[in-house]
Design an enzyme around this catalytic site. Sequence first.
Site, PDB file in Angstrom:
ATOM      1  N   GLY A  10      38.008  45.588  36.231  1.00 29.09           N
ATOM      2  CA  GLY A  10      39.195  45.956  37.004  1.00 29.09           C
ATOM      3  C   GLY A  10      40.399  45.816  36.089  1.00 29.09           C
ATOM      4  N   ALA A  11      41.035  46.956  35.789  1.00 32.80           N
ATOM      5  CA  ALA A  11      42.171  46.926  34.853  1.00 32.80           C
ATOM      6  C   ALA A  11      43.484  47.155  35.601  1.00 32.80           C
ATOM      7  CB  ALA A  11      41.977  47.995  33.773  1.00 32.80           C
ATOM      8  N   ASN A  13      46.420  45.423  38.505  1.00 31.99           N
ATOM      9  CA  ASN A  13      47.516  44.451  38.374  1.00 31.99           C
ATOM     10  C   ASN A  13      47.038  43.093  37.891  1.00 31.99           C
ATOM     11  OD1 ASN A  13      49.563  46.189  39.125  1.00 31.99           O
ATOM     12  ND2 ASN A  13      49.367  45.718  41.297  1.00 31.99           N
ATOM     13  N   ASP A  34      37.315  49.574  33.606  1.00 31.87           N
ATOM     14  CA  ASP A  34      37.608  50.157  34.928  1.00 31.87           C
ATOM     15  C   ASP A  34      36.687  51.351  35.136  1.00 31.87           C
ATOM     16  OD1 ASP A  34      39.106  51.064  37.380  1.00 31.87           O
ATOM     17  OD2 ASP A  34      40.510  49.529  36.706  1.00 31.87           O
ATOM     18  N   ARG A  91      42.328  39.619  54.559  1.00 33.83           N
ATOM     19  CA  ARG A  91      41.386  39.754  53.441  1.00 33.83           C
ATOM     20  C   ARG A  91      40.047  40.286  53.940  1.00 33.83           C
ATOM     21  NH1 ARG A  91      44.110  34.885  52.385  1.00 33.83           N
ATOM     22  NH2 ARG A  91      45.369  34.959  50.499  1.00 33.83           N
ATOM     23  N   SER A 122      37.936  39.244  43.535  1.00 38.24           N
ATOM     24  CA  SER A 122      38.005  40.279  44.567  1.00 38.24           C
ATOM     25  C   SER A 122      37.883  39.673  45.973  1.00 38.24           C
ATOM     26  CB  SER A 122      36.863  41.292  44.370  1.00 38.24           C
ATOM     27  OG  SER A 122      36.812  41.738  43.040  1.00 38.24           O
ATOM     28  N   ARG A 154      50.177  27.258  45.077  1.00 35.85           N
ATOM     29  CA  ARG A 154      51.222  27.661  46.039  1.00 35.85           C
ATOM     30  C   ARG A 154      51.733  26.444  46.803  1.00 35.85           C
ATOM     31  NH1 ARG A 154      48.070  33.244  47.624  1.00 35.85           N
ATOM     32  NH2 ARG A 154      49.217  34.530  46.143  1.00 35.85           N
ATOM     33  N   HIS A 178      39.163  31.010  51.532  1.00 36.07           N
ATOM     34  CA  HIS A 178      40.422  31.619  51.089  1.00 36.07           C
ATOM     35  C   HIS A 178      40.933  32.518  52.214  1.00 36.07           C
ATOM     36  CE1 HIS A 178      43.397  32.927  48.289  1.00 36.07           C
ATOM     37  NE2 HIS A 178      42.904  34.120  48.089  1.00 36.07           N
TER      38      HIS A 178
HETATM   39  N1  APR Z   1      34.309  48.840  38.763  1.00 34.35           N
HETATM   40  C1  APR Z   1      35.379  48.471  38.050  1.00 34.35           C
HETATM   41  N2  APR Z   1      36.635  48.553  38.504  1.00 34.35           N
HETATM   42  C2  APR Z   1      36.826  49.020  39.742  1.00 34.35           C
HETATM   43  C3  APR Z   1      35.744  49.419  40.552  1.00 34.35           C
HETATM   44  C4  APR Z   1      34.435  49.317  40.017  1.00 34.35           C
HETATM   45  N3  APR Z   1      33.350  49.660  40.711  1.00 34.35           N
HETATM   46  N4  APR Z   1      36.261  49.831  41.731  1.00 34.35           N
HETATM   47  C5  APR Z   1      37.588  49.701  41.662  1.00 34.35           C
HETATM   48  N5  APR Z   1      37.956  49.209  40.452  1.00 34.35           N
HETATM   49  C6  APR Z   1      39.282  48.963  39.913  1.00 34.35           C
HETATM   50  C7  APR Z   1      40.340  49.937  40.414  1.00 34.35           C
HETATM   51  O1  APR Z   1      40.206  51.221  39.779  1.00 34.35           O
HETATM   52  C8  APR Z   1      41.623  49.213  40.034  1.00 34.35           C
HETATM   53  O2  APR Z   1      42.114  49.596  38.761  1.00 34.35           O
HETATM   54  O3  APR Z   1      39.799  47.690  40.300  1.00 34.35           O
HETATM   55  C9  APR Z   1      41.192  47.728  40.012  1.00 34.35           C
HETATM   56  C10 APR Z   1      41.925  46.865  41.022  1.00 34.35           C
HETATM   57  O4  APR Z   1      43.248  46.815  40.620  1.00 34.35           O
HETATM   58  P1  APR Z   1      44.475  46.823  41.650  1.00 34.35           P
HETATM   59  O5  APR Z   1      44.299  47.932  42.621  1.00 34.35           O
HETATM   60  O6  APR Z   1      45.738  46.757  40.872  1.00 34.35           O
HETATM   61  O7  APR Z   1      44.248  45.455  42.470  1.00 34.35           O
HETATM   62  P2  APR Z   1      44.617  43.956  42.038  1.00 34.35           P
HETATM   63  O8  APR Z   1      45.966  43.603  42.579  1.00 34.35           O
HETATM   64  O9  APR Z   1      44.330  43.756  40.607  1.00 34.35           O
HETATM   65  O10 APR Z   1      43.574  43.145  42.958  1.00 34.35           O
HETATM   66  C11 APR Z   1      42.185  43.288  42.810  1.00 34.35           C
HETATM   67  O11 APR Z   1      41.736  41.050  43.632  1.00 34.35           O
HETATM   68  O12 APR Z   1      43.062  39.497  44.771  1.00 34.35           O
HETATM   69  C12 APR Z   1      42.107  40.509  44.863  1.00 34.35           C
HETATM   70  O13 APR Z   1      42.597  41.366  47.041  1.00 34.35           O
HETATM   71  C13 APR Z   1      42.613  41.654  45.674  1.00 34.35           C
HETATM   72  O14 APR Z   1      40.446  42.590  45.978  1.00 34.35           O
HETATM   73  C14 APR Z   1      41.657  42.718  45.267  1.00 34.35           C
HETATM   74  C15 APR Z   1      41.411  42.412  43.795  1.00 34.35           C
END
Ligand code: APR
Length: 312
Positions: A10-11, A13, A34, A91, A122, A154, A178
């Site tokens: 996951g790349a 935020n 990603d 969540r 996640s 927090r 959580h």
């Molecule tokens: N494999 C890899 N990456 C994936 C996949 C997958 N199968 N499916 C989705 N992603 C990527 C998305 O493309 C996206 O770039 O995961 C990334 C998630 O990034 P953001 O949308 O910016 O979310 P973020 O704020 O990083 O949070 C991610 O953490 O705290 C939890 O609730 C939050 O479940 C969420 C996770």
Amino acid sequence: MARRKIGLIGAGNIGGELANLAVSRELGDVVLFDIPAKENFAKGKALDLEQATALSGADAKVTGTSNWADLAGTDVLIITAGIPRKPGQSRDDLVETNLPIIRNVADNAKKHCPDAFVIVISNPLDAMVYEYKRRTGAPRAKVVGMAGVLDSARFALFLAREANASVKDVRAMVLGGHGDDMVPILSHTTINGIPVQKLVSKEALDKMIDRTRKGGGEIVTLMGTSAYYAPAISAIEMAEAYLGDQKRVLPCAALLEGEYGYSDLYMGVPVVIGAGGAERIVALDLTAEEKGMLAKSAESVQKVRDLVKSKA
Ligand code: APR
């Protein structure tokens, strides 16, 4: 010794901030992964971060990819793959979208980096880390969830502000799931050893507990997406404890096998993290009230776990 390898699934935020922290602390080389549709985004972020090292002086490579083969030999795998919350969502509302994603990630990680120490971020956290462990069959010491470090941070911040104390001196402990019924453990929360109740009124404590429980939601409402700076540093503290064999006691979602009276459940408990991963779960003497709150929280976590187990 060769540099360690940090795999970030996951790349987005949180992934970006995880990479930033891993590089600046020189934890190792970083692979930012990603999905194929976001491969260029991951590559761009990796390049940006790597170019910053020419100024910071950090010795670390950063690679962006959508190829699981690039995760081979990963020492620590941190998973943020999935969809974050939007305002108004809990969540648990994320099960539908994030369950197939965690299953896909688990299958690939099992194949490409089975020996990594895995930290799941996640959401819904306790259910996602449970599913990852169930699906991969990895040892429980190698699979933990990040939530308690963040929830405790927090709570610690609110306490520091209320008591007009330094954040350095606050030791807060938040356990359980959580979710909105997470359990602040006041019997083990101190300001440099001084029981927190001596310095902060019950009324103020109650308000801060409520704000901590809704801490993630407060940020989602403000930003329209979920938090990332504090979640990222929370997971990095856990990763660093593992890589440096620090034996830190950190509240993590760990698989309970009888501890605290629960089994077949991932939930936040104090865990010693060192080179062996989640080496030991520490048993605390909780007050009757804390035990009651933990039971309520466990009930909520069990419901989401059962939902996940029921979905083929
Ligand atoms: N494999 C890899 N990456 C994936 C996949 C997958 N199968 N499916 C989705 N992603 C990527 C998305 O493309 C996206 O770039 O995961 C990334 C998630 O990034 P953001 O949308 O910016 O979310 P973020 O704020 O990083 O949070 C991610 O953490 O705290 C939890 O609730 C939050 O479940 C969420 C996770």
